[in-house]
Write a protein that holds these residues in place. Structure first.
Motif, PDB file in Angstrom:
ATOM      1  N   ASP A 138      63.918  58.589  60.921  1.00  0.00           N
ATOM      2  CA  ASP A 138      63.821  57.138  60.777  1.00  0.00           C
ATOM      3  C   ASP A 138      65.175  56.479  60.969  1.00  0.00           C
ATOM      4  O   ASP A 138      65.263  55.300  61.306  1.00  0.00           O
ATOM      5  CB  ASP A 138      63.288  56.783  59.382  1.00  0.00           C
ATOM      6  CG  ASP A 138      61.860  57.263  59.181  1.00  0.00           C
ATOM      7  OD1 ASP A 138      61.033  57.028  60.071  1.00  0.00           O
ATOM      8  OD2 ASP A 138      61.579  57.881  58.134  1.00  0.00           O
ATOM      9  N   VAL A 139      66.241  57.248  60.724  1.00  0.00           N
ATOM     10  CA  VAL A 139      67.591  56.715  60.870  1.00  0.00           C
ATOM     11  C   VAL A 139      68.559  57.878  61.043  1.00  0.00           C
ATOM     12  O   VAL A 139      68.339  58.973  60.517  1.00  0.00           O
ATOM     13  CB  VAL A 139      67.988  55.859  59.641  1.00  0.00           C
ATOM     14  CG1 VAL A 139      68.046  56.709  58.375  1.00  0.00           C
ATOM     15  CG2 VAL A 139      69.308  55.134  59.860  1.00  0.00           C
ATOM     16  N   VAL A 140      69.614  57.640  61.808  1.00  0.00           N
ATOM     17  CA  VAL A 140      70.716  58.593  61.932  1.00  0.00           C
ATOM     18  C   VAL A 140      71.953  57.955  61.323  1.00  0.00           C
ATOM     19  O   VAL A 140      72.299  56.807  61.645  1.00  0.00           O
ATOM     20  CB  VAL A 140      70.986  58.961  63.405  1.00  0.00           C
ATOM     21  CG1 VAL A 140      72.241  59.826  63.517  1.00  0.00           C
ATOM     22  CG2 VAL A 140      69.791  59.679  64.013  1.00  0.00           C
ATOM     23  N   CYS A 141      72.634  58.693  60.431  1.00  0.00           N
ATOM     24  CA  CYS A 141      73.848  58.201  59.779  1.00  0.00           C
ATOM     25  C   CYS A 141      75.052  58.986  60.290  1.00  0.00           C
ATOM     26  O   CYS A 141      75.045  60.229  60.278  1.00  0.00           O
ATOM     27  CB  CYS A 141      73.753  58.354  58.262  1.00  0.00           C
ATOM     28  SG  CYS A 141      72.458  57.361  57.502  1.00  0.00           S
ATOM     29  N   LEU A 147      82.945  58.790  65.196  1.00  0.00           N
ATOM     30  CA  LEU A 147      81.763  59.366  65.837  1.00  0.00           C
ATOM     31  C   LEU A 147      80.943  58.338  66.608  1.00  0.00           C
ATOM     32  O   LEU A 147      79.835  58.631  67.051  1.00  0.00           O
ATOM     33  CB  LEU A 147      80.864  60.027  64.784  1.00  0.00           C
ATOM     34  CG  LEU A 147      81.483  61.148  63.959  1.00  0.00           C
ATOM     35  CD1 LEU A 147      80.481  61.676  62.942  1.00  0.00           C
ATOM     36  CD2 LEU A 147      81.983  62.279  64.850  1.00  0.00           C
ATOM     37  N   LEU A 148      81.477  57.145  66.798  1.00  0.00           N
ATOM     38  CA  LEU A 148      80.706  56.091  67.464  1.00  0.00           C
ATOM     39  C   LEU A 148      80.320  56.458  68.895  1.00  0.00           C
ATOM     40  O   LEU A 148      79.370  55.888  69.443  1.00  0.00           O
ATOM     41  CB  LEU A 148      81.494  54.778  67.462  1.00  0.00           C
ATOM     42  CG  LEU A 148      81.539  54.025  66.124  1.00  0.00           C
ATOM     43  CD1 LEU A 148      82.333  52.738  66.266  1.00  0.00           C
ATOM     44  CD2 LEU A 148      80.136  53.726  65.631  1.00  0.00           C
ATOM     45  N   GLY A 149      81.025  57.397  69.493  1.00  0.00           N
ATOM     46  CA  GLY A 149      80.665  57.823  70.837  1.00  0.00           C
ATOM     47  C   GLY A 149      79.294  58.477  70.913  1.00  0.00           C
ATOM     48  O   GLY A 149      78.702  58.574  71.989  1.00  0.00           O
ATOM     49  N   PRO A 161      67.324  53.678  64.673  1.00  0.00           N
ATOM     50  CA  PRO A 161      68.555  52.955  64.353  1.00  0.00           C
ATOM     51  C   PRO A 161      69.663  53.915  63.950  1.00  0.00           C
ATOM     52  O   PRO A 161      69.410  55.032  63.489  1.00  0.00           O
ATOM     53  CB  PRO A 161      68.160  52.044  63.183  1.00  0.00           C
ATOM     54  CG  PRO A 161      66.936  52.649  62.602  1.00  0.00           C
ATOM     55  CD  PRO A 161      66.240  53.355  63.723  1.00  0.00           C
ATOM     56  N   VAL A 162      70.890  53.471  64.142  1.00  0.00           N
ATOM     57  CA  VAL A 162      72.071  54.265  63.782  1.00  0.00           C
ATOM     58  C   VAL A 162      72.901  53.475  62.778  1.00  0.00           C
ATOM     59  O   VAL A 162      73.203  52.297  62.985  1.00  0.00           O
ATOM     60  CB  VAL A 162      72.918  54.594  65.026  1.00  0.00           C
ATOM     61  CG1 VAL A 162      74.215  55.295  64.627  1.00  0.00           C
ATOM     62  CG2 VAL A 162      72.123  55.466  65.996  1.00  0.00           C
ATOM     63  N   VAL A 163      73.249  54.133  61.687  1.00  0.00           N
ATOM     64  CA  VAL A 163      74.096  53.560  60.645  1.00  0.00           C
ATOM     65  C   VAL A 163      75.397  54.349  60.623  1.00  0.00           C
ATOM     66  O   VAL A 163      75.388  55.575  60.758  1.00  0.00           O
ATOM     67  CB  VAL A 163      73.406  53.626  59.261  1.00  0.00           C
ATOM     68  CG1 VAL A 163      74.373  53.238  58.148  1.00  0.00           C
ATOM     69  CG2 VAL A 163      72.176  52.739  59.250  1.00  0.00           C
ATOM     70  N   CYS A 164      76.520  53.665  60.460  1.00  0.00           N
ATOM     71  CA  CYS A 164      77.821  54.327  60.460  1.00  0.00           C
ATOM     72  C   CYS A 164      78.584  53.989  59.182  1.00  0.00           C
ATOM     73  O   CYS A 164      78.775  52.815  58.856  1.00  0.00           O
ATOM     74  CB  CYS A 164      78.631  53.898  61.679  1.00  0.00           C
ATOM     75  SG  CYS A 164      80.274  54.646  61.774  1.00  0.00           S
ATOM     76  N   GLY A 193      78.823  47.819  69.078  1.00  0.00           N
ATOM     77  CA  GLY A 193      77.557  47.148  69.363  1.00  0.00           C
ATOM     78  C   GLY A 193      76.368  48.090  69.389  1.00  0.00           C
ATOM     79  O   GLY A 193      75.218  47.638  69.348  1.00  0.00           O
ATOM     80  N   GLU A 194      76.626  49.398  69.465  1.00  0.00           N
ATOM     81  CA  GLU A 194      75.547  50.381  69.522  1.00  0.00           C
ATOM     82  C   GLU A 194      75.092  50.830  68.135  1.00  0.00           C
ATOM     83  O   GLU A 194      74.204  51.675  68.006  1.00  0.00           O
ATOM     84  CB  GLU A 194      76.022  51.584  70.352  1.00  0.00           C
ATOM     85  CG  GLU A 194      76.289  51.204  71.810  1.00  0.00           C
ATOM     86  CD  GLU A 194      77.385  52.023  72.465  1.00  0.00           C
ATOM     87  OE1 GLU A 194      77.924  52.932  71.798  1.00  0.00           O
ATOM     88  OE2 GLU A 194      77.708  51.748  73.633  1.00  0.00           O
ATOM     89  N   VAL A 195      75.702  50.272  67.081  1.00  0.00           N
ATOM     90  CA  VAL A 195      75.376  50.630  65.698  1.00  0.00           C
ATOM     91  C   VAL A 195      74.627  49.477  65.054  1.00  0.00           C
ATOM     92  O   VAL A 195      74.972  48.304  65.226  1.00  0.00           O
ATOM     93  CB  VAL A 195      76.663  50.953  64.917  1.00  0.00           C
ATOM     94  CG1 VAL A 195      76.384  51.120  63.441  1.00  0.00           C
ATOM     95  CG2 VAL A 195      77.314  52.204  65.470  1.00  0.00           C
ATOM     96  N   ASP A 196      73.587  49.803  64.287  1.00  0.00           N
ATOM     97  CA  ASP A 196      72.764  48.768  63.652  1.00  0.00           C
ATOM     98  C   ASP A 196      73.360  48.261  62.348  1.00  0.00           C
ATOM     99  O   ASP A 196      73.153  47.115  61.971  1.00  0.00           O
ATOM    100  CB  ASP A 196      71.362  49.336  63.383  1.00  0.00           C
ATOM    101  CG  ASP A 196      70.644  49.680  64.676  1.00  0.00           C
ATOM    102  OD1 ASP A 196      69.958  48.800  65.219  1.00  0.00           O
ATOM    103  OD2 ASP A 196      70.794  50.816  65.157  1.00  0.00           O
ATOM    104  N   MET A 197      74.102  49.115  61.649  1.00  0.00           N
ATOM    105  CA  MET A 197      74.716  48.713  60.383  1.00  0.00           C
ATOM    106  C   MET A 197      75.910  49.610  60.085  1.00  0.00           C
ATOM    107  O   MET A 197      75.887  50.810  60.359  1.00  0.00           O
ATOM    108  CB  MET A 197      73.714  48.806  59.224  1.00  0.00           C
ATOM    109  CG  MET A 197      74.341  48.587  57.841  1.00  0.00           C
ATOM    110  SD  MET A 197      73.181  48.871  56.488  1.00  0.00           S
ATOM    111  CE  MET A 197      72.164  47.392  56.628  1.00  0.00           C
ATOM    112  N   PHE A 198      76.957  49.006  59.534  1.00  0.00           N
ATOM    113  CA  PHE A 198      78.075  49.757  58.992  1.00  0.00           C
ATOM    114  C   PHE A 198      78.017  49.671  57.463  1.00  0.00           C
ATOM    115  O   PHE A 198      77.638  48.635  56.913  1.00  0.00           O
ATOM    116  CB  PHE A 198      79.409  49.190  59.483  1.00  0.00           C
ATOM    117  CG  PHE A 198      79.648  49.381  60.958  1.00  0.00           C
ATOM    118  CD1 PHE A 198      80.254  50.539  61.431  1.00  0.00           C
ATOM    119  CD2 PHE A 198      79.272  48.411  61.868  1.00  0.00           C
ATOM    120  CE1 PHE A 198      80.468  50.725  62.787  1.00  0.00           C
ATOM    121  CE2 PHE A 198      79.487  48.579  63.232  1.00  0.00           C
ATOM    122  CZ  PHE A 198      80.086  49.744  63.683  1.00  0.00           C
ATOM    123  N   ILE A 199      78.403  50.752  56.811  1.00  0.00           N
ATOM    124  CA  ILE A 199      78.467  50.757  55.341  1.00  0.00           C
ATOM    125  C   ILE A 199      79.886  51.099  54.939  1.00  0.00           C
ATOM    126  O   ILE A 199      80.396  52.188  55.250  1.00  0.00           O
ATOM    127  CB  ILE A 199      77.475  51.770  54.732  1.00  0.00           C
ATOM    128  CG1 ILE A 199      76.037  51.380  55.085  1.00  0.00           C
ATOM    129  CG2 ILE A 199      77.656  51.852  53.218  1.00  0.00           C
ATOM    130  CD1 ILE A 199      74.979  52.302  54.513  1.00  0.00           C
TER     131      ILE A 199
END
Length: 437
Positions: A138-141, A147-149, A161-164, A193-199
């Protein structure tokens, strides 16, 4: 919710991000979620059970290096590349990697940030193929912004979605030399821009990285780290007032390096001893000690020896979890006066969980932590005299030490335990994870 957590291993070194991610995955599983932890580069060195057990190590540190340096190796047969993925071999290599500085790997960092266009594109293909066959997350963290590449391929191929997480990347990147430093920061900003949310772990670091990466503040959620309170004493140890001649113990537990301010704390300790205000004071230094920091620690030992104080200082490197908790519970006051922009400082939660009040510089994320926990005092940043004065105030006031330690301990146990923090992460991730609703 089905979560894939991707985390770089640090070989033989202790790594705060590894501890955080490993604890989160275990907590998510306890909460009923399906979580897979995928290690990259090197094996994980951990204090608790390895949540990645049974999962292959992707982006083998040896393959990543050879992909970058030797063009033909990117087309090498699978059996040859596979021979460099042994955990035993990678763990051995990890001890040498601990000596590597950011300047030495700036070009490799840039290649990794380029992802599908970098020299490690084949490694990325292997990771995506395995995840596609193994799970439908459901999500990749991602463990950190370096690791944004990976984000674009993961997002597209897995339709997820991708969360970083953000975790102190700025100091690492800023240690690189120009012109690569500017190019790395530029590439990192392009890939956000390729990430849906940063924490981020603190409001301080969220604001800092929003500016450095050119990310809208609304795309960064703040969730602090949490710790496991298993193994800590269930009640605050008795801290009856000590006779004025009895030893009190000042403690430090973090990587033994100048960036964490160990030399500043030692100067404050020397000032307290030589002032006559705390003649029975002892200093206990614990935490990670790798090959690259041994000369620094040797210099501190020589400094203490010259002042006739080496006998009042103990060094406890690379303790396991049980020994670390016993170390913390033996202290009266705790300080890690990091001089750089610390994104959080989990070591403060660990000290407070042991009922030990903290003294920290009034900088970076430290004011947020001290205010939120009520477990310590602040002093001027980078000033050993101000640090010594604040520590001295607590040493001379046992009742205040007890109150601050008890309040901090209670807040950490209630609000910063790993299960409570794992729930907060799930709530944050759900906002960009429609399949989990």
């Amino acid at each position: 919710m089905r979560v894939v957590q991707i985390t770089p291993g640090a070989g033989g070194m202790y790594c705060g991000n590894c501890f955080r991610d490993n604890g989160l995955v275990a907590a998510w599983r306890r909460l009923g979620h399906q979580a897979i932890m995928v290690p990259l580069y090197l094996p994980l060195t951990l204090e608790e059970s390895d949540s990645s057990a049974g999962t292959p190590i992707f982006f083998s540190g040896i393959n990543v290096y050879l992909d970058h340096k030797v063009a033909w190796f990117r087309r090498a047969p699978h059996w040859l590349r596979q021979s460099f993925t042994s955990s035993t071999l990678l763990h051995w290599i990890g001890w040498f990697a601990a000596r590597t500085s950011p300047k030495e790997v700036a070009d490799l960092t840039l290649s990794m940030l380029r992802g599908e266009h970098g020299n490690q594109a084949r490694d990325l293909d292997e990771l995506v193929g395995w995840l596609r066959a193994e799970t439908k997350p459901d999500v990749v963290c991602l463990s950190n912004a370096l690791l944004l590449g990976l984000a674009a391929r993961l997002k597209h191929e897995l339709d997820t979605p991708v969360v970083c997480f953000l975790a102190g990347e700025d100091s690492y990147l800023d240690a690189m030399s120009e012109p690569l430093r500017t190019e790395v920061w530029r590439t990192l900003a392009e890939r956000t821009g390729e990430v849906d949310m940063f924490i981020a772990p603190s409001r301080y670091f969220a604001d800092r990285m929003a500016c450095r990466m050119s990310v809208e503040a609304g795309r960064i959620c703040v969730v602090p780290p949490g710790i496991s309170i298993d193994g800590y004493s269930p009640a605050l140890p008795s801290r009856n007032p000590k006779p004025t001649t009895a030893p009190t113990v000042l403690g430090y537990f973090a990587r033994m390096c100048p960036e964490k301010g160990l030399d500043t704390l030692v100067e404050a300790f020397i000032a307290l001893k030589e002032s006559g205000r705390s003649p029975a004071l002892r200093l206990k230094v614990g935490g990670g000690l790798g090959p690259s920091d041994k000369s620094f620690v040797s210099g501190i030992e020589r400094r203490l020896c010259v002042r006739g104080l080496l006998g009042d200082v103990e060094f406890h490197p690379n303790l396991d979890r049980t020994a670390k908790i016993a170390f913390l519970e033996s202290l009266d006051v705790f300080s890690v006066p990091a001089g750089y922009g610390e994104a959080f400082g989990v070591y403060l939660l660990e000290a407070l969980a042991a009922g030990v009040p903290v003294v920290q510089p009034r900088t970076a994320a430290f004011p947020e932590i001290v205010e939120a926990t009520g477990g310590g005092l602040l002093c001027d940043a980078g000033d050993p005299e101000s640090l010594a004065e604040a520590i001295g105030r607590l040493l001379s006031d046992p009742e205040r030490r007890r109150r601050l330690g008890e309040k901090g301990r209670r807040v950490v146990r209630e609000e910063y335990n790993i299960d409570a923090i794992a729930r907060r992460h799930v709530e944050a991730i759900a906002a960009v994870c429609p399949r989990s609703r």
